[in-house]
Scaffold this motif. Sequence first.
Motif, PDB file in Angstrom:
ATOM      1  N   VAL A  41       0.893  -1.206   0.149  1.00 20.06           N
ATOM      2  CA  VAL A  41       0.069  -0.115  -0.089  1.00 20.06           C
ATOM      3  C   VAL A  41       0.749   1.327   0.081  1.00 20.06           C
ATOM      4  O   VAL A  41       0.742   2.128  -0.464  1.00 20.06           O
ATOM      5  N   GLN A  42       1.898   1.066   0.700  1.00 24.08           N
ATOM      6  CA  GLN A  42       2.906   2.364   0.718  1.00 24.08           C
ATOM      7  C   GLN A  42       3.549   2.626  -0.555  1.00 24.08           C
ATOM      8  O   GLN A  42       3.659   3.706  -1.115  1.00 24.08           O
ATOM      9  N   LYS A  43       3.927   1.477  -1.168  1.00 24.64           N
ATOM     10  CA  LYS A  43       4.441   1.655  -2.662  1.00 24.64           C
ATOM     11  C   LYS A  43       3.441   2.221  -3.652  1.00 24.64           C
ATOM     12  O   LYS A  43       3.658   3.012  -4.323  1.00 24.64           O
ATOM     13  N   LEU A  44       2.040   1.678  -3.454  1.00 27.96           N
ATOM     14  CA  LEU A  44       1.023   2.312  -4.239  1.00 27.96           C
ATOM     15  C   LEU A  44       0.823   3.870  -3.944  1.00 27.96           C
ATOM     16  O   LEU A  44       0.518   4.625  -5.013  1.00 27.96           O
ATOM     17  N   CYS A  45       0.964   4.149  -2.763  1.00 23.76           N
ATOM     18  CA  CYS A  45       0.741   5.714  -2.556  1.00 23.76           C
ATOM     19  C   CYS A  45       1.622   6.685  -3.169  1.00 23.76           C
ATOM     20  O   CYS A  45       1.397   7.572  -3.465  1.00 23.76           O
ATOM     21  N   LYS A  46       2.848   5.932  -3.573  1.00 22.02           N
ATOM     22  CA  LYS A  46       3.938   6.782  -4.202  1.00 22.02           C
ATOM     23  C   LYS A  46       3.373   7.200  -5.638  1.00 22.02           C
ATOM     24  O   LYS A  46       3.994   8.085  -6.346  1.00 22.02           O
ATOM     25  N   ARG A  47       2.378   6.640  -6.114  1.00 26.51           N
ATOM     26  CA  ARG A  47       1.981   6.745  -7.311  1.00 26.51           C
ATOM     27  C   ARG A  47       0.931   7.846  -7.679  1.00 26.51           C
ATOM     28  O   ARG A  47       0.639   8.366  -8.560  1.00 26.51           O
ATOM     29  N   PHE A  48       0.673   8.712  -6.467  1.00 26.40           N
ATOM     30  CA  PHE A  48      -0.205   9.754  -6.432  1.00 26.40           C
ATOM     31  C   PHE A  48       0.497  11.126  -5.916  1.00 26.40           C
ATOM     32  O   PHE A  48       1.505  10.819  -5.163  1.00 26.40           O
ATOM     33  N   ARG A  49      -0.002  12.162  -6.647  1.00 24.80           N
ATOM     34  CA  ARG A  49       0.468  13.352  -6.056  1.00 24.80           C
ATOM     35  C   ARG A  49       0.324  13.577  -4.617  1.00 24.80           C
ATOM     36  O   ARG A  49       1.236  14.328  -3.850  1.00 24.80           O
ATOM     37  N   LYS A  50      -0.935  13.330  -4.380  1.00 24.11           N
ATOM     38  CA  LYS A  50      -1.522  13.620  -2.971  1.00 24.11           C
ATOM     39  C   LYS A  50      -2.463  12.458  -2.521  1.00 24.11           C
ATOM     40  O   LYS A  50      -3.267  12.130  -3.364  1.00 24.11           O
ATOM     41  N   ILE A  51      -2.227  11.892  -1.394  1.00 27.07           N
ATOM     42  CA  ILE A  51      -3.306  10.778  -0.818  1.00 27.07           C
ATOM     43  C   ILE A  51      -3.368  10.990   0.567  1.00 27.07           C
ATOM     44  O   ILE A  51      -2.595  11.400   1.440  1.00 27.07           O
ATOM     45  N   GLU A  52      -4.755  10.908   0.775  1.00 29.57           N
ATOM     46  CA  GLU A  52      -5.018  11.371   2.168  1.00 29.57           C
ATOM     47  C   GLU A  52      -5.914  10.103   2.580  1.00 29.57           C
ATOM     48  O   GLU A  52      -6.618   9.608   2.142  1.00 29.57           O
ATOM     49  N   PHE A  53      -5.576   9.805   3.965  1.00 30.76           N
ATOM     50  CA  PHE A  53      -6.196   8.461   4.504  1.00 30.76           C
ATOM     51  C   PHE A  53      -7.197   9.157   5.845  1.00 30.76           C
ATOM     52  O   PHE A  53      -6.665  10.026   6.666  1.00 30.76           O
ATOM     53  N   ARG A  54      -8.301   8.474   5.900  1.00 36.29           N
ATOM     54  CA  ARG A  54      -9.278   9.094   6.849  1.00 36.29           C
ATOM     55  C   ARG A  54     -10.094   8.156   7.498  1.00 36.29           C
ATOM     56  O   ARG A  54     -10.565   6.916   6.641  1.00 36.29           O
ATOM     57  N   HIS A  55     -10.038   7.738   8.740  1.00 30.33           N
ATOM     58  CA  HIS A  55     -10.695   6.743   9.524  1.00 30.33           C
ATOM     59  C   HIS A  55     -12.260   6.913   9.693  1.00 30.33           C
ATOM     60  O   HIS A  55     -12.333   8.190  10.188  1.00 30.33           O
ATOM     61  N   THR A  56     -12.996   6.157   9.299  1.00 27.41           N
ATOM     62  CA  THR A  56     -14.492   6.313   9.711  1.00 27.41           C
ATOM     63  C   THR A  56     -14.769   4.714  10.330  1.00 27.41           C
ATOM     64  O   THR A  56     -14.558   3.860   9.598  1.00 27.41           O
ATOM     65  N   PRO A  57     -15.163   5.051  11.566  1.00 23.72           N
ATOM     66  CA  PRO A  57     -15.695   3.635  12.299  1.00 23.72           C
ATOM     67  C   PRO A  57     -16.773   3.092  11.454  1.00 23.72           C
ATOM     68  O   PRO A  57     -17.627   3.401  10.736  1.00 23.72           O
ATOM     69  N   ARG A  58     -16.484   1.621  11.317  1.00 19.88           N
ATOM     70  CA  ARG A  58     -17.550   0.758  10.538  1.00 19.88           C
ATOM     71  C   ARG A  58     -18.958   1.047  10.957  1.00 19.88           C
ATOM     72  O   ARG A  58     -19.758   1.234  10.106  1.00 19.88           O
ATOM     73  N   MET A  59     -19.193   1.556  11.939  1.00 20.14           N
ATOM     74  CA  MET A  59     -20.758   1.646  12.414  1.00 20.14           C
ATOM     75  C   MET A  59     -21.027   3.099  11.821  1.00 20.14           C
ATOM     76  O   MET A  59     -22.369   3.154  11.503  1.00 20.14           O
TER      77      MET A  59
END
Length: 181
Positions: A41-59
């Motif tokens: 996943v970290q390797k894939l992240c390098k293919r984007f100019r900007k990538i943001e991760f946001r946590h949303t609880p499953r519920m």
Amino acid sequence: MAMDMNVHKLLVIGDSDLLIHHVQREWAVNNPKITPYVRYVQKLCKRFRKIEFRHTPRMQNELADALATITSMIKQPVHCSHVEAEPDGLPWYFDIKKYLETGTYPDNATFNKKKSIRRMTLNFFASGEILYRRTTDLSLLRCVDASEAAKLLEQIHAGVCGTHMNGLTLDRRSSRLVIFG
């Protein structure tokens, strides 16, 4: 899919807070089973100019629940490549799996064989004892040995995996079957 669409900025919404922190290198990965996944996943992240991760609880993530429900209703295609006997008693993917797990090559490996193994491992992902091959759309295909492949094909043709159909339909469906074995 985002890469195929030439997306440059990506928002990833996930329900695994742990995985998000691992990917963002905020927390150390202590579980060796998920290390290759996090690295990928970290390797894939390098293919984007900007990538943001946001946590949303499953519920609170009704969209993810809806997508998971829809996905479970869709029959996934199965793929099959030619399966041959294994004269040495080891599965066809043994060298790939060994290299992923330990970084070592077979004792008698030539320079070209080592290069080939390194190149092939880029398309494979190990999870515990199971080896998967990544497709271009990032789906994971489970790798099986010749024995398991034969059992799966037998079950498919016997109708165990769903309703049995006439020969022509079965033949068409079987032609889309890929069991990496």
